[in-house]
Each structure stands twice: as C-alpha cells, then as structure tokens.
Design a protein around this motif. Structure first.
Motif, PDB file in Angstrom:
ATOM      1  N   GLY A   1       1.202  -1.263  -0.023  1.00  0.00           N
ATOM      2  CA  GLY A   1       0.256  -0.327   0.081  1.00  0.00           C
ATOM      3  C   GLY A   1       0.997   1.052  -0.100  1.00  0.00           C
ATOM      4  N   VAL A   2       2.295   1.549   0.851  1.00  0.00           N
ATOM      5  CA  VAL A   2       2.807   2.494   0.758  1.00  0.00           C
ATOM      6  C   VAL A   2       3.456   2.909  -0.528  1.00  0.00           C
ATOM      7  CG1 VAL A   2       4.759   2.960   1.955  1.00  0.00           C
ATOM      8  CG2 VAL A   2       3.123   2.442   2.965  1.00  0.00           C
ATOM      9  N   ILE A   3       3.904   1.528  -1.346  1.00  0.00           N
ATOM     10  CA  ILE A   3       4.598   1.938  -2.989  1.00  0.00           C
ATOM     11  C   ILE A   3       3.990   2.526  -3.246  1.00  0.00           C
ATOM     12  CG2 ILE A   3       5.434   0.454  -4.383  1.00  0.00           C
ATOM     13  CD1 ILE A   3       6.824  -1.264  -1.876  1.00  0.00           C
ATOM     14  N   ALA A   4       2.203   1.810  -3.658  1.00  0.00           N
ATOM     15  CA  ALA A   4       1.154   2.495  -4.667  1.00  0.00           C
ATOM     16  C   ALA A   4       0.835   3.513  -3.759  1.00  0.00           C
ATOM     17  CB  ALA A   4      -0.057   1.169  -4.589  1.00  0.00           C
ATOM     18  N   ALA A   5       0.937   3.895  -3.300  1.00  0.00           N
ATOM     19  CA  ALA A   5      -0.122   5.735  -2.768  1.00  0.00           C
ATOM     20  C   ALA A   5       1.122   5.859  -3.207  1.00  0.00           C
ATOM     21  CB  ALA A   5       0.338   5.785  -0.825  1.00  0.00           C
ATOM     22  N   TYR A   6       2.224   5.873  -3.499  1.00  0.00           N
ATOM     23  CA  TYR A   6       3.884   7.100  -3.757  1.00  0.00           C
ATOM     24  C   TYR A   6       3.872   6.827  -5.217  1.00  0.00           C
ATOM     25  CZ  TYR A   6       3.717   8.640   0.745  1.00  0.00           C
ATOM     26  OH  TYR A   6       3.920   9.309   2.104  1.00  0.00           O
ATOM     27  N   ALA A   7       3.677   5.438  -5.484  1.00  0.00           N
ATOM     28  CA  ALA A   7       4.318   5.639  -7.035  1.00  0.00           C
ATOM     29  C   ALA A   7       3.037   5.805  -7.931  1.00  0.00           C
ATOM     30  CB  ALA A   7       4.825   3.805  -7.217  1.00  0.00           C
ATOM     31  N   LEU A   8       2.291   5.433  -7.688  1.00  0.00           N
ATOM     32  CA  LEU A   8       0.438   5.116  -8.347  1.00  0.00           C
ATOM     33  C   LEU A   8      -0.597   6.482  -8.325  1.00  0.00           C
ATOM     34  CD1 LEU A   8      -0.832   3.088 -10.264  1.00  0.00           C
ATOM     35  CD2 LEU A   8      -2.074   2.063  -8.229  1.00  0.00           C
ATOM     36  N   THR A   9      -0.191   7.004  -7.215  1.00  0.00           N
ATOM     37  CA  THR A   9      -0.767   8.326  -7.086  1.00  0.00           C
ATOM     38  C   THR A   9      -0.683   9.109  -7.708  1.00  0.00           C
ATOM     39  OG1 THR A   9      -1.715   8.027  -5.051  1.00  0.00           O
ATOM     40  CG2 THR A   9      -1.509   9.637  -5.671  1.00  0.00           C
ATOM     41  N   PRO A  10       0.191   9.963  -7.904  1.00  0.00           N
ATOM     42  CA  PRO A  10       1.129  10.631  -9.162  1.00  0.00           C
ATOM     43  C   PRO A  10       0.413  10.243 -11.000  1.00  0.00           C
ATOM     44  CG  PRO A  10       2.838  10.705  -7.847  1.00  0.00           C
ATOM     45  CD  PRO A  10       1.464   9.581  -7.466  1.00  0.00           C
ATOM     46  N   VAL A  11       0.461   8.758 -11.190  1.00  0.00           N
ATOM     47  CA  VAL A  11       0.510   8.377 -11.781  1.00  0.00           C
ATOM     48  C   VAL A  11      -0.871   8.441 -12.433  1.00  0.00           C
ATOM     49  CG1 VAL A  11      -0.030   6.033 -13.699  1.00  0.00           C
ATOM     50  CG2 VAL A  11       2.086   7.050 -12.304  1.00  0.00           C
TER      51      VAL A  11
END
Length: 185
Positions: free
Chosen positions: A76-86
């Motif tokens: 979830g942490v990885i997705a929050a920082y990597a996926l949110t901007p995308v």
C-alpha cells in the motif's frame, strides 16, 4: 492445496464490501486487484524449491495473517507514492484529486482481502497432514478446520458461481456508495 478457482472465488467474496465503499468502477478494480493478491501466498511453492528454510515451506510464513498484513501495508505504501501521481496525471479514475491516503487504503485493503481470502479458504480445506499456523508467530499452534475437500469440484464451482452472481448483481444494481474520506472519483 485448494484449487486456484477456489482462491479466486473466495477473493471475489471478500471483495464484496468494496461495493459499499466505492461504487461501480472502483469496486470492479478492487475485485480485480484481489484476484492478483489472492494467489500471492502460494509464492511459497516457488520459494521452497529454491530455499531450504522451514519457514518457506508450503503453508509456512506466507500463509500467515501477520505476513499478509505487513506485506499489504508495504504494498500500500509503495502504491500510494508510486501510483497516485500516475492516477492523477492521466486521470485514470476520472479524478485529478486522488490522495496518497486513498490509494494506500484502496490497495492495502485489496491486498488484505485477497491474501486473507487465500488463508481462509486454505483453512476450510486443510487436512491434518496440511495443517497451518495462520497466526504465527503470535499463536504457534496448528489450526485445522477441514470443512470441505480442497479438490471438491462442486464446492469450487459453487463458490465461483456464487461470487460472480453477487458481483454481477451489484454491478447491475449500483447504489451510491457510503460517503467516506477515501472516496474515489
């Protein structure tokens, strides 16, 4: 070991609450994401062939609730920082204001739903020679529920039919989701 269709079906059933939180498009995405994570605990089948450690045997550490919780939070942490901007840049969810907290809750919950569904369905079909310690290291005793045979075609097909019917019914009869601070869209 439960047939993959049993894991898929149980993950779909564990994904049903997403319809109450997010509505049509996010709920479908959530259900798909649970499918990806539902088979992840079986990575131990690969690991046990390459590493000889007892924790990496089938139904070992990857089939524990603490493992699913911790790895889900990391995911979830990885997705929050990597996926949110995308998501915001490309407007993939018809919004340009998805917060990292929303992405974190969404992806972590999907990981937990898929992983916990996997553990749950394995417990329902765990034979005495395939017992699990799902709460290890918090509770170090084996747990055996063994309600159904892991390779029962009627049970596996019944679960998948039930899960698909529920999701199709929810898709067709969409109601507005409850208002939450993690709204998507």
């Amino acid at each position: 070991m439960v047939e993959p269709i049993g894991h898929v079906a149980m993950a779909l059933l564990f994904a049903v609450p997403a319809w109450l939180l997010w509505g049509r498009r996010p709920a479908v995405t959530f259900a798909v994401l649970t499918q990806v994570t539902a088979l992840l605990p079986d990575i131990d089948l690969f690991l046990e062939n390459h590493f000889g450690h007892p924790l990496l045997q089938h139904h070992g550490i990857t089939h524990t609730v603490p493992f699913v919780v911790v790895v889900g939070v990391v995911f979830g942490v990885i997705a929050a920082y990597a996926l949110t901007p995308v998501l915001n840049t490309n407007r993939l969810v018809h919004s340009d204001s998805i917060t990292p907290a929303t992405t974190f809750v969404f992806t972590t919950a999907a990981f937990w739903a898929g992983g916990l569904a996997h553990i749950f369905v394995d417990l329902l079909s765990a034979a005495p020679d395939a017992a699990m310690e799902p709460l290890w290291p918090l509770y170090r005793e084996e747990v055996i529920v063994n309600i159904v045979a892991y390779d029962s075609t009627p049970v596996n097909l019944g679960l998948i039919v039930c899960a698909v019917v529920i999701h199709v019914g929810l898709y067709r009869a969409e109601r507005y989701p409850y208002e939450t601070r993690w709204a998507v869209g």
